[in-house]
Design a protein around this motif. Structure first.
Motif, PDB file in Angstrom:
ATOM      1  N   PRO A   1      12.380  -4.122  -1.213  1.00 27.48           N
ATOM      2  CA  PRO A   1      11.603  -4.140  -2.461  1.00 27.48           C
ATOM      3  C   PRO A   1      10.134  -4.488  -2.258  1.00 27.48           C
ATOM      4  O   PRO A   1       9.297  -4.149  -3.091  1.00 27.48           O
ATOM      5  CB  PRO A   1      12.315  -5.220  -3.297  1.00 27.48           C
ATOM      6  N   LYS A   2       9.843  -5.150  -1.151  1.00 29.62           N
ATOM      7  CA  LYS A   2       8.456  -5.547  -0.886  1.00 29.62           C
ATOM      8  C   LYS A   2       7.670  -4.479  -0.127  1.00 29.62           C
ATOM      9  O   LYS A   2       6.522  -4.703   0.242  1.00 29.62           O
ATOM     10  CB  LYS A   2       8.444  -6.845  -0.086  1.00 29.62           C
ATOM     11  N   VAL A   3       8.282  -3.314   0.104  1.00 27.40           N
ATOM     12  CA  VAL A   3       7.591  -2.240   0.829  1.00 27.40           C
ATOM     13  C   VAL A   3       6.334  -1.837   0.077  1.00 27.40           C
ATOM     14  O   VAL A   3       6.358  -1.650  -1.152  1.00 27.40           O
ATOM     15  CB  VAL A   3       8.529  -1.021   0.996  1.00 27.40           C
ATOM     16  N   ASP A   4       5.250  -1.705   0.797  1.00 27.32           N
ATOM     17  CA  ASP A   4       3.959  -1.361   0.198  1.00 27.32           C
ATOM     18  C   ASP A   4       3.845   0.152   0.048  1.00 27.32           C
ATOM     19  O   ASP A   4       3.143   0.823   0.807  1.00 27.32           O
ATOM     20  CB  ASP A   4       2.824  -1.918   1.077  1.00 27.32           C
ATOM     21  N   LEU A   5       4.542   0.699  -0.942  1.00 31.05           N
ATOM     22  CA  LEU A   5       4.470   2.143  -1.158  1.00 31.05           C
ATOM     23  C   LEU A   5       3.071   2.639  -1.516  1.00 31.05           C
ATOM     24  O   LEU A   5       2.697   3.752  -1.156  1.00 31.05           O
ATOM     25  CB  LEU A   5       5.472   2.557  -2.243  1.00 31.05           C
ATOM     26  N   PRO A   6       2.265   1.844  -2.256  1.00 32.57           N
ATOM     27  CA  PRO A   6       0.897   2.324  -2.525  1.00 32.57           C
ATOM     28  C   PRO A   6       0.107   2.638  -1.267  1.00 32.57           C
ATOM     29  O   PRO A   6      -0.850   3.413  -1.313  1.00 32.57           O
ATOM     30  CB  PRO A   6       0.274   1.152  -3.293  1.00 32.57           C
ATOM     31  N   GLN A   7       0.510   2.057  -0.127  1.00 32.34           N
ATOM     32  CA  GLN A   7      -0.182   2.356   1.129  1.00 32.34           C
ATOM     33  C   GLN A   7      -0.098   3.837   1.460  1.00 32.34           C
ATOM     34  O   GLN A   7      -1.052   4.421   1.986  1.00 32.34           O
ATOM     35  CB  GLN A   7       0.432   1.531   2.272  1.00 32.34           C
ATOM     36  N   LEU A   8       1.039   4.466   1.133  1.00 31.44           N
ATOM     37  CA  LEU A   8       1.198   5.892   1.393  1.00 31.44           C
ATOM     38  C   LEU A   8       0.318   6.725   0.474  1.00 31.44           C
ATOM     39  O   LEU A   8       0.015   7.883   0.786  1.00 31.44           O
ATOM     40  CB  LEU A   8       2.663   6.306   1.230  1.00 31.44           C
ATOM     41  N   MET A   9      -0.073   6.159  -0.649  1.00 31.61           N
ATOM     42  CA  MET A   9      -0.903   6.898  -1.598  1.00 31.61           C
ATOM     43  C   MET A   9      -2.388   6.700  -1.340  1.00 31.61           C
ATOM     44  O   MET A   9      -3.217   7.400  -1.911  1.00 31.61           O
ATOM     45  CB  MET A   9      -0.551   6.468  -3.023  1.00 31.61           C
ATOM     46  N   ARG A  10      -2.708   5.724  -0.496  1.00 32.06           N
ATOM     47  CA  ARG A  10      -4.109   5.483  -0.161  1.00 32.06           C
ATOM     48  C   ARG A  10      -4.545   6.232   1.094  1.00 32.06           C
ATOM     49  O   ARG A  10      -5.699   6.152   1.502  1.00 32.06           O
ATOM     50  CB  ARG A  10      -4.347   3.983   0.030  1.00 32.06           C
ATOM     51  N   ILE A  11      -3.616   6.963   1.712  1.00 31.35           N
ATOM     52  CA  ILE A  11      -3.946   7.725   2.913  1.00 31.35           C
ATOM     53  C   ILE A  11      -4.916   8.843   2.554  1.00 31.35           C
ATOM     54  O   ILE A  11      -4.742   9.538   1.554  1.00 31.35           O
ATOM     55  CB  ILE A  11      -2.672   8.314   3.548  1.00 31.35           C
ATOM     56  N   ASN A  12      -5.941   8.998   3.374  1.00 24.40           N
ATOM     57  CA  ASN A  12      -6.930  10.039   3.113  1.00 24.40           C
ATOM     58  C   ASN A  12      -6.454  11.396   3.613  1.00 24.40           C
ATOM     59  O   ASN A  12      -7.112  12.070   4.398  1.00 24.40           O
ATOM     60  CB  ASN A  12      -8.263   9.667   3.767  1.00 24.40           C
ATOM     61  N   ASP A  13      -5.276  11.769   3.214  1.00 28.42           N
ATOM     62  CA  ASP A  13      -4.698  13.072   3.529  1.00 28.42           C
ATOM     63  C   ASP A  13      -3.935  13.518   2.287  1.00 28.42           C
ATOM     64  O   ASP A  13      -2.889  12.956   1.940  1.00 28.42           O
ATOM     65  CB  ASP A  13      -3.770  12.963   4.733  1.00 28.42           C
ATOM     66  N   VAL A  14      -4.465  14.511   1.605  1.00 26.19           N
ATOM     67  CA  VAL A  14      -3.917  14.933   0.323  1.00 26.19           C
ATOM     68  C   VAL A  14      -2.483  15.424   0.434  1.00 26.19           C
ATOM     69  O   VAL A  14      -1.743  15.461  -0.560  1.00 26.19           O
ATOM     70  CB  VAL A  14      -4.815  16.028  -0.295  1.00 26.19           C
ATOM     71  N   ARG A  15      -2.048  15.788   1.644  1.00 31.65           N
ATOM     72  CA  ARG A  15      -0.696  16.329   1.801  1.00 31.65           C
ATOM     73  C   ARG A  15       0.377  15.304   1.456  1.00 31.65           C
ATOM     74  O   ARG A  15       1.475  15.678   1.042  1.00 31.65           O
ATOM     75  CB  ARG A  15      -0.503  16.837   3.231  1.00 31.65           C
TER      76      ARG A  15
END
Length: 441
Positions: free
Chosen positions: A354-368
């Motif tokens: 539950p503590k996984v930082d999923l927003p980290q995957l959305m902050r990647i500078n790769d639109v894919r």
């Protein structure tokens, strides 16, 4: 959110395990806001190669421009392969189609076979090639899974008269027996690229460096198997190496005496693989195939793969690590794949917290990462893991994430080879336009 296509049935609340994460937490993970500023990081230029990253995103919108640039040069081929002769475009003459030695028609092109049989390459969950019958450099390596490759005397068992590719000339870097003795098998986890580099150096008769030196020059990256989910997925998308790493490694390990050029096969190209590869092998080049092994039927392998090609013939395309002869139509979907990696659901669930930082995957500078809706896929498989098994429900087996690899072939040649100039200046393989492909079916 528009980018999250949660197309799965959340199921009744009674399916949830009271001791596990709550529905609210999963819903929150699936409704994370998008970063309004999206930047795409451009990869640095590879050594001795063209940057094809932008081509993948813009080729389809610039086909006319590409054709104009290609056809503005005319190459006059002779036996000595001279420097290309530039031809000025006056604008008054009709555009003539460039005919290269490997040019083919729509009917002659390589295409995907109707049935994609699984080509077993013995990959383990750690990305290691672990064929039990290959023993590396001691000369005892044997060819696995190839009942039609050769018999004990080394003779081909396929009847060329009944072979589909009877008009394909046989061009080999090594004979079958030489390949058994000379090929180098997997040297470590995620090190198929380094292994391909060693095989190329061996084929071009360059000194074989130490394994530590090769790993340093090729820049092999490992999977972060013990890391949390986000770090693990980020490591999976780039574990091993790309064609750029192969090019840079070969350049350094040869003291700048080797030139390499990558030819992307995605978007799909108009090419006959056997004729194209055979031409370059005949003229001194050594190919390295970068393939998405997951383009197959049956059990899905766990990785992409680099393999040196040591010959072509009517029987198919001959590859090292492991030694195998593969029909080009079976190889084609793996060589012309989009840059996507499938990660097994169990590898995601085992690292979920539950503590996984999923927003980290959305902050990647790769639109894919946003285009593939990776966060939504994670939310889906986590939710599915809390459901009770039902006969009529099919659970998701993999999630899809972006991959840094590009499918295609890297051609490697000694700079003293007569074909060096041609390889450096020849045009890219022509794109297969969708309307042409449809009309040829």
């Amino acid at each position: 959110m528009d980018f999250l296509e949660m197309d799965f049935d959340p199921g009744p609340s009674g399916d949830a395990d009271s001791d596990s994460i709550s529905n609210t937490e999963i819903d929150n993970a699936a409704s994370l806001p998008l970063d309004s500023k999206i930047e795409v990081i451009e990869e640095p230029q590879p050594c001795c190669s063209k940057d094809l990253n932008k081509e993948m995103h813009t080729e389809s919108n610039n086909i006319n421009k590409l054709e104009s640039n290609v056809k503005s040069k005319y190459l006059n081929f002779t036996k000595t392969i001279p420097e290309p002769i530039a031809k000025k475009d006056t604008g008054n003459t009709a555009r003539a189609e460039i005919k290269m030695p490997w040019s083919c028609s729509l009917s002659e092109r390589t295409r995907t076979a109707k049935s994609l049989r699984v080509v077993k390459r013995h990959h383990s969950s750690r990305g290691e090639l672990s064929s039990p019958s290959e023993s590396g450099l001691n000369g005892d390596a044997t060819i696995t899974n190839l009942t039609s490759f050769h018999n004990a005397t080394g003779k081909i068992l396929i009847d060329d008269k009944n072979s589909v590719g009877t008009n394909i000339e046989k061009n080999m870097i090594w004979t079958h027996q030489e390949a058994c003795l000379k090929q180098i098998t997997q040297v470590g986890p995620s090190a198929c690229g380094a292994t391909a580099v060693l095989n190329v150096l061996n084929a071009l008769r360059f000194p074989i460096p130490t394994l530590e030196r090769v790993q340093e020059c090729v820049n092999t990256k490992l999977r972060a198997n013990s890391s949390p989910l986000t770090e693990y997925l980020l490591s999976r998308c780039k574990a091993g190496c790309t064609h750029r790493d192969l090019i840079a490694g070969l350049y350094k390990l040869s003291d700048k005496r080797i030139y390499s050029r990558f030819f992307a096969m995605y978007p799909e190209r108009l090419v006959n693989l056997q004729s194209w590869l055979g031409y370059w092998i005949k003229n001194g080049a050594v190919p390295i195939a970068t393939m998405n092994l997951q383009k197959c039927e049956g059990n899905v392998p766990d990785s992409w793969h680099h393999q040196m090609i040591f010959g072509v013939g009517p029987e198919g395309i001959y590859l090292t690590n492991p030694l195998e002869c593969v029909d080009p139509e079976q190889l084609w979907p793996q060589l012309s794949s989009e840059s996507v990696l499938m990660v097994r659901t169990e590898d995601v669930i085992s690292r979920w917290d539950p503590k996984v930082d999923l927003p980290q995957l959305m902050r990647i500078n790769d639109v894919r990462w946003k285009e593939l809706n990776v966060v939504g896929q994670i939310a889906k498989v986590v939710r599915e893991s809390r459901r009770e098994a039902r006969v009529d429900y099919v659970f998701t087996s993999h999630i899809r994430i972006p991959a840094e690899y590009q499918a295609g072939v890297t051609l490697v040649i000694d700079i003293n080879s007569p074909a060096f100039t041609l390889l450096r200046q020849c045009p890219e393989l022509p794109l297969l336009q969708p309307d042409y492909a449809a009309s040829a079916l």
